[in-house]
Design a protein around this motif. Structure first.
Motif, short mmCIF file in Angstrom:
data_model
loop_
_atom_site.label_atom_id
_atom_site.label_comp_id
_atom_site.label_asym_id
_atom_site.label_seq_id
_atom_site.Cartn_x
_atom_site.Cartn_y
_atom_site.Cartn_z
N ALA A 48 0.86 -1.19 -0.03
CA ALA A 48 0.42 0.15 -0.33
C ALA A 48 0.95 1.55 0.39
CB ALA A 48 -1.18 -0.25 0.49
N LEU A 49 1.77 1.58 0.73
CA LEU A 49 2.76 2.49 0.82
C LEU A 49 3.85 2.99 -0.01
CD1 LEU A 49 2.72 3.09 4.03
CD2 LEU A 49 1.42 4.18 3.54
N ASN A 50 3.98 1.70 -0.68
CA ASN A 50 5.49 1.70 -1.30
C ASN A 50 4.32 1.57 -3.11
OD1 ASN A 50 8.03 1.34 -2.15
ND2 ASN A 50 7.62 -0.99 -2.76
N SER A 51 4.21 0.12 -3.42
CA SER A 51 4.23 -0.34 -4.61
C SER A 51 2.65 0.99 -4.42
CB SER A 51 3.79 -1.84 -4.79
OG SER A 51 5.15 -2.63 -3.85
N MET A 52 1.74 0.97 -3.90
CA MET A 52 0.68 1.35 -5.10
C MET A 52 0.97 2.50 -4.98
SD MET A 52 -1.14 -1.44 -5.04
CE MET A 52 -2.60 -0.35 -5.90
N THR A 53 1.59 3.77 -4.09
CA THR A 53 2.34 4.80 -4.43
C THR A 53 2.95 5.47 -5.48
OG1 THR A 53 2.30 5.38 -2.15
CG2 THR A 53 3.27 6.50 -3.10
N LEU A 54 3.85 4.05 -6.08
CA LEU A 54 4.60 4.67 -7.15
C LEU A 54 3.39 3.82 -8.14
CD1 LEU A 54 7.75 2.45 -6.23
CD2 LEU A 54 7.14 4.71 -7.20
N LEU A 55 2.22 2.97 -7.95
CA LEU A 55 1.66 2.48 -8.99
C LEU A 55 0.80 3.46 -9.73
CD1 LEU A 55 0.67 0.42 -11.04
CD2 LEU A 55 -0.68 -0.28 -9.43
N GLN A 56 0.43 4.43 -8.43
CA GLN A 56 -0.67 5.80 -8.38
C GLN A 56 -0.19 6.84 -9.43
OE1 GLN A 56 -3.81 5.97 -8.37
NE2 GLN A 56 -4.12 7.89 -8.90
N TRP A 57 1.44 7.21 -9.04
CA TRP A 57 1.95 8.71 -8.76
C TRP A 57 2.88 8.46 -9.44
CZ3 TRP A 57 -0.38 8.18 -3.46
CH2 TRP A 57 -2.07 8.30 -3.88
N GLY A 58 4.05 6.97 -9.36
CA GLY A 58 5.48 7.62 -9.91
C GLY A 58 5.23 7.58 -12.17
N ASP A 59 5.91 7.86 -12.76
CA ASP A 59 6.09 7.64 -13.73
C ASP A 59 6.51 6.26 -14.69
OD1 ASP A 59 8.81 7.65 -13.74
OD2 ASP A 59 9.27 9.63 -14.40
N GLU A 60 6.21 6.01 -16.00
CA GLU A 60 6.63 4.99 -16.11
C GLU A 60 7.94 4.33 -15.95
OE1 GLU A 60 5.67 1.96 -17.65
OE2 GLU A 60 4.48 3.37 -17.44
N PHE A 61 8.98 5.19 -15.75
CA PHE A 61 10.47 4.54 -15.72
C PHE A 61 10.61 3.77 -14.20
CE2 PHE A 61 14.36 5.99 -13.38
CZ PHE A 61 14.89 5.10 -14.31
N GLN A 62 9.79 4.66 -13.39
CA GLN A 62 10.40 4.13 -11.81
C GLN A 62 8.82 3.31 -11.18
OE1 GLN A 62 7.97 8.30 -10.42
NE2 GLN A 62 9.93 9.14 -8.77
N LYS A 63 8.11 3.34 -12.16
CA LYS A 63 7.25 2.44 -11.83
C LYS A 63 8.18 0.47 -12.44
CE LYS A 63 3.03 4.08 -13.01
NZ LYS A 63 1.67 4.53 -13.57
N GLU A 64 9.08 0.82 -13.96
CA GLU A 64 9.61 -0.22 -14.86
C GLU A 64 10.23 -0.82 -13.52
OE1 GLU A 64 9.24 -2.40 -17.03
OE2 GLU A 64 6.97 -0.91 -18.03
N LYS A 65 11.34 0.14 -13.34
CA LYS A 65 12.35 0.50 -12.17
C LYS A 65 11.49 -0.11 -10.72
CE LYS A 65 16.29 2.57 -9.97
NZ LYS A 65 17.79 4.13 -9.84
N TYR A 66 10.76 0.23 -10.18
CA TYR A 66 11.27 0.01 -8.62
C TYR A 66 10.01 -1.60 -8.41
CZ TYR A 66 13.96 3.14 -7.92
OH TYR A 66 14.96 4.59 -7.53
#
Length: 111
Positions: free
Chosen positions: A93-111
């Motif tokens: 919830a605090l890590n992965s879903m945050t990246l999924l919701q607000w991260g850019d594509e580079f961040q989503k792919e990397k993390y």
């Protein structure tokens, strides 16, 4: 009318996590608690089972399941120990879903 029964996939995950908790956590948790010890190898085992990203899309390395399945996973882990349930729910919830919701594509792919 709502159907509140679990799907076959959800029941399969419930069974998987229940067996995992019974095998890996329950036999050891009393000792770990007494020694104030956290068994970090459990994290790798949870990841190997795909439980660290149950509701994260497969595109980003998750299982692509729904939030009810995440709740099932958390419920079964909680049965064994709060710390492991917290680990999964916070990571998701605090890590992965945050990246999924607000991260850019580079961040989503990397993390």
């Amino acid at each position: 009318m709502f159907d509140f029964s679990y799907s076959e996939d959800q029941l399969s995950v419930k069974k998987l996590v229940r067996k995992f908790v019974d095998r890996e956590i329950m036999p050891n948790i009393e000792k770990w608690d007494e020694e104030q010890y956290f068994e970090t190898s459990i994290i790798d085992k949870l990841a190997d089972l795909g439980l660290m990203g149950v509701c994260i899309p497969e595109k980003y390395g998750g299982q692509g399941m729904d939030y009810i399945t995440l709740a099932i996973v958390c419920s079964e882990l909680e049965r064994g120990d709060t710390a492991f349930r917290t680990l999964v729910s916070v990571h998701t919830a605090l890590n992965s879903m945050t990246l999924l919701q607000w991260g850019d594509e580079f961040q989503k792919e990397k993390y």
